[in-house]
Design an enzyme around this catalytic site. Structure first.
Site, PDB file in Angstrom:
ATOM      1  N   PHE A  11       0.794  -1.301  -0.107  1.00  0.00           N
ATOM      2  CA  PHE A  11       0.061   0.055  -0.135  1.00  0.00           C
ATOM      3  C   PHE A  11       0.750   1.271   0.173  1.00  0.00           C
ATOM      4  CE2 PHE A  11      -1.800   2.836   3.549  1.00  0.00           C
ATOM      5  CZ  PHE A  11      -2.414   3.686   2.630  1.00  0.00           C
ATOM      6  N   ILE A  12       1.700   1.407   0.824  1.00  0.00           N
ATOM      7  CA  ILE A  12       2.470   2.667   0.999  1.00  0.00           C
ATOM      8  C   ILE A  12       3.571   2.606  -0.068  1.00  0.00           C
ATOM      9  CG2 ILE A  12       3.927   4.059   2.454  1.00  0.00           C
ATOM     10  CD1 ILE A  12       2.339   2.929   5.023  1.00  0.00           C
ATOM     11  N   ASP A  31       9.586  -7.743  -3.293  1.00  0.00           N
ATOM     12  CA  ASP A  31       8.546  -7.654  -2.543  1.00  0.00           C
ATOM     13  C   ASP A  31       7.943  -9.094  -2.730  1.00  0.00           C
ATOM     14  OD1 ASP A  31       5.822  -5.398  -1.888  1.00  0.00           O
ATOM     15  OD2 ASP A  31       5.551  -7.634  -1.732  1.00  0.00           O
ATOM     16  N   GLY A  36       1.343  -7.253   0.034  1.00  0.00           N
ATOM     17  CA  GLY A  36       1.485  -6.559  -1.282  1.00  0.00           C
ATOM     18  C   GLY A  36       0.866  -7.179  -2.560  1.00  0.00           C
ATOM     19  N   LEU A  73      10.589  -0.972   3.530  1.00  0.00           N
ATOM     20  CA  LEU A  73       8.976  -0.874   4.071  1.00  0.00           C
ATOM     21  C   LEU A  73       8.609  -2.277   4.386  1.00  0.00           C
ATOM     22  CD1 LEU A  73       9.513   2.037   2.741  1.00  0.00           C
ATOM     23  CD2 LEU A  73       6.873   1.902   2.068  1.00  0.00           C
ATOM     24  N   TYR A 146       4.282  -7.322  17.430  1.00  0.00           N
ATOM     25  CA  TYR A 146       4.668  -6.408  16.325  1.00  0.00           C
ATOM     26  C   TYR A 146       5.469  -5.315  17.007  1.00  0.00           C
ATOM     27  CZ  TYR A 146       3.792  -3.191  12.375  1.00  0.00           C
ATOM     28  OH  TYR A 146       3.857  -2.446  11.560  1.00  0.00           O
ATOM     29  N   LYS A 150       9.311  -4.275  15.914  1.00  0.00           N
ATOM     30  CA  LYS A 150       9.422  -3.233  15.044  1.00  0.00           C
ATOM     31  C   LYS A 150      10.501  -2.218  16.217  1.00  0.00           C
ATOM     32  CE  LYS A 150       7.640  -2.067  11.482  1.00  0.00           C
ATOM     33  NZ  LYS A 150       8.566  -2.250  10.078  1.00  0.00           N
TER      34      LYS A 150
END
Ligand code: UDP
Length: 319
Positions: A11-12, A31, A36, A73, A146, A150
């Site tokens: 998406f981003i 990817d 995605g 990303l 999560y 991160k």
């Protein structure tokens, strides 16, 4: 400039591809198409895509060597996915970033790492600043894996800057939304809009008074590019988000109104939505002083504009 975007079909990532291609950069995408979709970038015919994962170190090495800078990303994201597949979340997010850091450091390629506002956890502060303490729940609650994964990524990236002067910058994204975001992995706005367009009940979890600040992907992407382009920014963390706070109940009402839907709001207990023992965070709003000072960041899109963009896209898909 030659650019690698891991997660570029997401998406981003796909919006970032568009912006960079638009200004004449040569863009490469790595990817694994897990969350995605190639459809997100297939209109960008000059982008070179490798379908593989960041866990494949040889592929990452070959791609990093060919470019000047790397946007990382690629990650396992989405509350539903994280809760359902914590092993995949932890391994992809920690090991994937480790590989990208090792290879970008090897060739000294500038790296921008996308992190998340989730790292603040369930702290009760009204507004979160980059150096605030983090309040993370117990390891028995999968949701927190999560945030923890991160946070490890951030620690590692900052350690690479500290020990090896590897030029990295970190952004913490706050509820980024816009066209191409899928509801499948839990994200609230595409879910609510889809439900509204189908005239189905809008599923508000908990009491609906929890709030988020939503940011347009069209504000986020230029901020990522500006941070990357400013090579004086190294070893630093920035919030990227907006101050447009809405409770989930307010959000549901706005979406019903803007779609003209006949949907009703239905409140679903968290353990029914995500399984037993789920913990949500109540409110989450970024302090934006640091990013504003660094690159003059000010989000332009209102929540109404963001919602109308998503509604228009989803209506188009139905037609
Ligand atoms: N949420 C909801 N209904 C849905 C999906 C999400 O009420 O169908 C709630 C969710 O519990 C959370 C908020 O919306 O309080 C934002 O959820 P999302 O997964 O989009 O982002 P995050 O939890 O990471 O802020």
């Amino acid at each position: 400039m030659r650019v690698l975007i891991t997660g570029g079909a997401g998406f981003i990532g796909s919006h970032l591809c568009e912006q960079l291609v638009g200004r004449g950069d040569k863009v490469f995408v790595l990817d694994d198409l897990s969350t995605g979709r190639f459809e997100n970038i297939e209109h960008l015919t000059d982008v070179e895509t490798v379908i593989d994962t960041c866990l494949n170190q040889e592929v990452v090495r070959d791609m990093v060597r060919e470019v000047d800078v790397v946007y990382h990303l690629a990650a396992t994201v989405g509350v539903q996915l994280v809760v359902d597949e914590p092993i995949r979340t932890i391994v992809n997010n920690i090991r994937g970033t480790e590989v990208v850091l090792e290879e970008t450091c090897r060739y000294r390629r500038r790296l921008l790492l996308t992190s998340t506002s989730e790292v603040y956890g369930k702290g009760s502060k009204a507004v979160f600043g980059e150096d605030d303490d983090r309040v993370i729940g117990p390891t028995s609650r999968h949701r927190w894996c999560y945030a923890a994964s991160k946070a490890i990524d951030e620690f590692l990236a900052l350690a690479y800057w500290h020990e090896k002067r590897h030029p990295v910058a970190i952004v913490r994204l706050f509820n980024t939304v816009g066209p191409r975001q899928m509801g499948r992995y839990g994200m609230v706005i595409p879910n609510f809009v889809q439900q509204a367009l189908n005239n189905e009940p809008i599923t508000v979890f908990g009491d609906g008074q929890q709030s988020r600040c939503f940011t347009s992907v069209l504000d986020v992407v230029p901020a990522l590019v500006k941070i990357m382009d400013d090579t004086s920014i190294c070893g630093d963390v920035f919030n990227v988000g907006s101050k447009m706070r809405a409770s989930m109940e307010e959000l549901a009402k706005m979406i019903i109104e803007r779609t003209g839907s006949k949907s009703e709001i239905t409140f679903i207990p968290y353990d029914q939505a995500y399984g037993p023992g789920y913990e949500d965070m109540r409110h989450r709003e970024p302090c934006l002083e640091k990013i504003n000072k660094a690159i003059g960041y000010e989000p332009q899109y209102t929540l109404e504009q963001i919602l109308d963009g998503v509604i228009e896209e989803m209506r188009g898909q139905e037609a």
